[in-house]
Design a protein around this motif. Structure first.
Motif: not given
Length: 357
Positions: A215-222, A251-272
């Protein structure tokens, strides 16, 4: 000694898997790497010399993927050859099972462990990639992955391609180092703390830390297109390789499943944005990424079944990050296409969306 067998379909299977989870404990990464450096002045006994060293990597590994990206962005392909291990390994070593006969064609060894033992006969620590190997002696020089990419930028400048970007510019190094520290401890390594947690409490602490910093990095990249400055730097390379693995694995294997990358708009756009930049997406092999995690971590995924998903078609959709300004390569230029022998097969990359009719 571990052995490799084949099942009825001819697929390699390992008889001695590694152990990654310690019940009741937090995951603690051993960061005591071989600190020898390859430098212009050769102060550690290994001077910069084109053709002398081989970078041994696995496309599946995020730490190794960083070195592949930086080598390509800087145009060091002719100066530093690259050996590719396969996506799976046992408790003993990464192996060259992608090569004919299972032997690296330059080093003439079947496993990277042989290069470690050639220099340190009693080496007892983890056999990791990336590793820089001295070809004349067949000995490992270093596996210190954070330093390897920095040295590519600062020590190998004489062999950078024309138009190579400044990935570690001197005036931004303090800020890059600060950002990298947070990204490493909370995100790059944070996903592993979740996946390899040995207790519920350990997992929940790791989960909270991971998503707090995302969330911190997402705010920075916004507010800005790249992590530091207005161009791609070492910091972006280090974050990208974790983001690229997030939905397929973490997301699945490591149980990092609060949300997918594709559900985090800023980070998803940055990654793309990065994925569609030469040097990033064209070095990312989603097939090998999934095979590595789901087949190797048998104490997390005992069946070894590799999931078919997720849908990767979104990686090549418009990201609109250019609206924030910035110039990917600064005053430089994009790298040319990778050499034919180093290209990721289209079947292992994200599909390119068809043009609308």
């Amino acid at each position: 000694m571990s052995t490799q067998e084949s099942d009825a379909s001819g697929n390699s299977t390992w008889t001695t898997p590694g152990k990654y989870v310690e019940p009741g404990s937090d995951f603690v990464r051993d960061t005591n790497y071989i600190e020898t450096r390859i430098t212009r002045d050769g102060s550690d006994g290994y001077p910069v010399e084109p053709g002398r060293y081989r970078l041994v990597v696995a496309r599946a590994c995020p730490w190794a993927n960083r070195t592949i990206i930086v080598r390509r962005l800087l145009g060091l392909e002719d100066a530093i050859s690259m050996g590719l291990c396969g996506p799976t390994h046992d408790a003993d070593s990464w192996t060259f099972d992608l090569d004919p006969g299972g032997v690296d064609p330059v080093l003439q060894i079947p496993r990277i462990k042989d290069a470690y033992l050639a220099r340190f006969p009693d080496y007892e620590k983890g056999i990791t990639v990336p590793a820089m190997v001295d070809v004349p002696t067949g000995q490992v020089v270093t596996n210190n992955f954070p330093q390897i990419t920095i040295d590519f930028s600062t020590e190998w400048t004489e062999y950078h391609r024309d138009g190579a970007p400044a990935l570690y510019p001197e005036h931004l190094r303090a800020e890059i180092d600060e950002v990298n520290h947070g990204v490493f401890t909370e995100i790059n390594n944070g996903v592993y703390r979740c996946g390899f947690a040995g207790s519920q409490q350990s997992y929940e602490r790791a989960y909270a830390r991971l998503f707090t910093h995302l969330d911190v990095i997402s705010e920075r990249l916004s507010r800005q297109r790249y992590l530091v400055g207005d161009t791609i730097t070492e910091a972006d390379v280090r974050l990208f390789t974790t983001l690229a693995r997030f939905d397929p694995v973490y997301h699945g294997h490591f149980k990092c499943n609060r949300s997918k990358l594709s559900e985090m708009p800023v980070l998803w756009a940055y990654a793309r944005d990065l994925y569609q930049t030469p040097g990033f997406g064209d070095t990312t092999d989603f097939t090998q990424i999934k095979q590595h995690y789901y087949m190797v971590h048998t104490d997390i995924n005992p069946t070894g079944i590799v999931p078919q998903g997720p849908d990767l078609s979104g990686w090549n959709t418009p990201h609109h990050r250019e609206e924030l300004g910035g110039r990917p390569f600064g005053d430089g230029t994009p790298p040319p296409p990778p050499p034919a022998a180093e290209q990721v097969s289209p079947r292992d990359a994200a599909p390119v969306a068809a043009d609308p009719l």
